[in-house]
Scaffold this active site. Structure first.
Site, short mmCIF file in Angstrom:
data_model
loop_
_atom_site.label_atom_id
_atom_site.label_comp_id
_atom_site.label_asym_id
_atom_site.label_seq_id
_atom_site.Cartn_x
_atom_site.Cartn_y
_atom_site.Cartn_z
N ASP A 230 0.41 -24.12 45.84
CA ASP A 230 0.51 -25.11 46.92
C ASP A 230 1.96 -25.59 47.04
O ASP A 230 2.45 -26.32 46.19
CB ASP A 230 -0.42 -26.28 46.56
CG ASP A 230 -0.70 -27.23 47.71
OD1 ASP A 230 0.24 -27.49 48.49
OD2 ASP A 230 -1.83 -27.69 47.83
N HIS A 321 -4.88 -20.84 56.83
CA HIS A 321 -4.00 -22.00 56.66
C HIS A 321 -2.53 -21.61 56.79
O HIS A 321 -1.74 -22.29 57.44
CB HIS A 321 -4.27 -22.64 55.30
CG HIS A 321 -3.46 -23.88 55.05
ND1 HIS A 321 -3.74 -25.09 55.64
CD2 HIS A 321 -2.38 -24.09 54.26
CE1 HIS A 321 -2.87 -25.99 55.23
NE2 HIS A 321 -2.03 -25.42 54.39
#
Lengths: 411, 411
Positions: A230, A321
């Site tokens: 992330d 995403h």
């Protein structure tokens, strides 16, 4: 990660003198490190037999004073606490100035491993562990300070995915307290909140974590509780791109500052578990094993959005995403500095876990909002995540020794 | 702290092979460490120029299998989560056996840095960071398993200071999950709780912390949020005294086990702050600076309870914590392994902070209760602390590879 700016880790070199002064085992470490370095530089000289010991990360410090505030380009520490406060009705501009002076003074002390001015537990202050304290102002703070508020300073536009709770959103003053040691963070938080009590009350607190010091190589991109890598596409502190993305172009009180978005994203870990590994990788557009785009092999490979499968579908799905978050134009980049949260199971809930999403960018409207709008419309990850808190703050520049954070606004 | 038992830190030596196998930077660390050791042993040989880097604590493991469970004599990790579960009505002895088999199997994997059997985020499992998982049984668990319950297995006698909340007390099964990395603890907790869902529901969760890895020298006594050195008089793992204090003398299913008391002690930090430094030291009977008894200079000096001041008062006051907690007879010792907790300020409270008091002892009635009774009567610290949760568990022995924790009770 060798950022040359104020965010660079200064511990190893910067704390050697302190280590010697402290005596005992810590000084022993300093001596060992010094001799070790000497050995490397003089390979033809015999090494001295010294005990092997790692330097103490607890002694590492990050400078408080500087052109920018610390805690933004600082390599993210293991623990971060975010406290939002609301100003008391009677806290006027003069009182706000007093508050920011006191807060800055104590933050400067605590980040350098010194007790706060009225520290009730000074023994808890001697382990800074890269402590940083970062202050940011909400809309009402700027208005009451009679400052010019940037157009982006206010609640974000409503997104359809949002389920925002007022008790996890907004606030007049945000304090980010981060360090590699949870006791250091707890103590600093308490000391700073005592400073604020005459001026403001706590609106919300969020406590987050990343990998501990010593767990992974410095510079490793964090993983969130979904197991995803992330923050891969972050600009690197110390680069011109980072400076362009993060520091505001304002020439008023916010020069040298930035904006900060804090959003609490609840993650439905159980629902996520129902998805198989292929489905997860498709939803993100990256592999779970190392975060490489589905068209690449290395975490930092550039995604190839044109690549198609044998039967003509995009390798990186339209709704993934990574594709939705990718800026349409290079101006739409942000710098992410998120923390995981996990509040633990109770009789009433399996868990309350997710991500304290934190981003810094020069201009919220120009950089953050377009990305979030695209994600709101189509991001597959919305199936497993719900924003439950949201706040936007203006981060003033740093200050010099003798000054205080907020002085460009309050004087 | 070089305990020879199963609780000894095995990471440095034990993980070298793993570090080499992992390749890249971690292998580089292994190489540097190996060459460093070589240099020390052969001071007349020139050292090789190698990059200086600390070994990765994230790779360190503590054995799961052994005569005793891990997480008791293990040097306390930075993060500890305590989860108490209540068995479902329908969970019978056979189901309890299945549950403990599954839990033991996954705990064995996770503690060694391997994913759980049905791990949904295997990438989060590869950083054990000295993870230990410890299981303990409440009264109902033992009854339903048709085992002989020790006399001390049940709620403690009521103490006048207690303000116990049922939602923070008791429970059928306690799982202690502890590691130096908060993400490791969060992941392991989640995996283990998924294992239990068919059999039990969560009653309470408590999350605690101590100093981080790398913050202070290993073996440093922890400080609590009052700033006190906390746990000085603990017996040292690896000594005969530790074994005598901790491991039960039962020869039934609990042989090789112990008892565990978990009490949540709320600490009124603000009220504590009103007390001056002298008053604080009198209330504890130790100096705040290094935890030495008021009659000594070093943390581990023996308190001199006979010493008096020039005007005839005891140097260590009658009502001080150290005097009240000190056993009347040497049989009344316990082994403490506490964690701090801090749940953060909200609009409604300044903070919710304190100590997750954890102690292990062979016999609760003979060792813990007399101490607590004396503290209940007179300990000055009661002015600033309130027990709000309390639970007692029987800790079964460890097991060998192929076995499971609880097998002595359930088979």
């Amino acid at each position: 990660m060798a950022a040359p700016g104020r965010g660079a880790r200064t511990g190893r070199a910067g704390s050697t003198r302190r280590q010697f002064l402290l005596g005992g085992a810590v000084a022993g470490v300093g001596a060992a490190a010094a001799i070790g370095a000497d050995t490397v530089l003089n390979a033809d000289r015999p090494a001295q037999p010294v005990p092997a010991a790692a330097p103490m990360n607890g002694e590492s410090t990050v400078p408080f004073y500087g052109a920018h505030q610390a805690g933004i380009d600082t390599d993210a520490q293991a623990h971060g606490v975010f406290v939002a406060l609301d100003l008391h009705e009677g806290t006027d501009r003069e009182a706000m100035r007093r508050m920011m002076r006191i807060l800055s003074d104590d933050a400067a002390r605590l980040t350098q491993g010194e007790p706060a001015l009225a520290d009730s537990e000074p023994e808890l202050a001697v382990t800074p562990a890269r402590l940083t304290v970062t202050f940011a102002f909400g809309p009402r703070f700027v208005v009451r300070a009679k400052g010019a508020a940037p157009a982006w300073l206010g609640p974000l536009p409503a997104f359809s995915v949002d389920r925002l709770q007022p008790e996890l959103s907004d606030g007049d003053l945000l304090i980010q307290i981060a360090a590699d040691d949870p006791l250091t963070v707890a103590h600093a938080t308490r000391m700073l909140l005592k400073d604020t009590r005459s001026f403001a009350s706590v609106r919300w607190t969020q406590q987050g974590f990343r990998r501990a010091y010593g767990s992974v190589k410095p510079g490793t991109t964090m993983r969130n509780l979904f197991g995803q890598v992330d923050g891969t596409s972050n600009p690197s502190p110390g680069t011109a791109e980072f400076d362009r993305v993060v520091w505001t172009q304002h020439d008023g009180w916010l020069a040298g500052g930035t904006s900060m978005v804090v959003r609490r994203i609840r993650m439905d870990l159980d629902k996520w578990d129902e998805l198989d590994r292929g489905g997860r990788e498709q939803s993100v557009g990256r592999t779970l094993s190392n975060g490489a785009p589905l068209t690449g092999t290395d975490e930092h490979d550039e995604p190839d959005f044109e690549a198609t499968t044998a039967i003509g579908f995009p390798v990186i799905p339209e709704f993934s995403h990574v594709r939705r978050a990718r800026p349409e134009d290079p101006g739409q980049r942000i710098f992410r500095r998120a923390y995981n949260y996990e509040d633990g199971a109770t009789a009433d809930r399996v868990s309350d876990a997710g991500l304290i999403f934190v981003s810094f960018q020069a201009d919220v409207d120009a950089q953050f909002t377009p990305i979030q709008r695209r994600l709101d419309q189509l991001d597959l990850l919305n199936e497993w995540t719900v924003p439950v808190g949201s706040a936007v703050f203006a981060v003033p520049p740093g200050c010099a020794d003798g000054g205080y954070v907020g002085e460009t606004l309050l004087t």
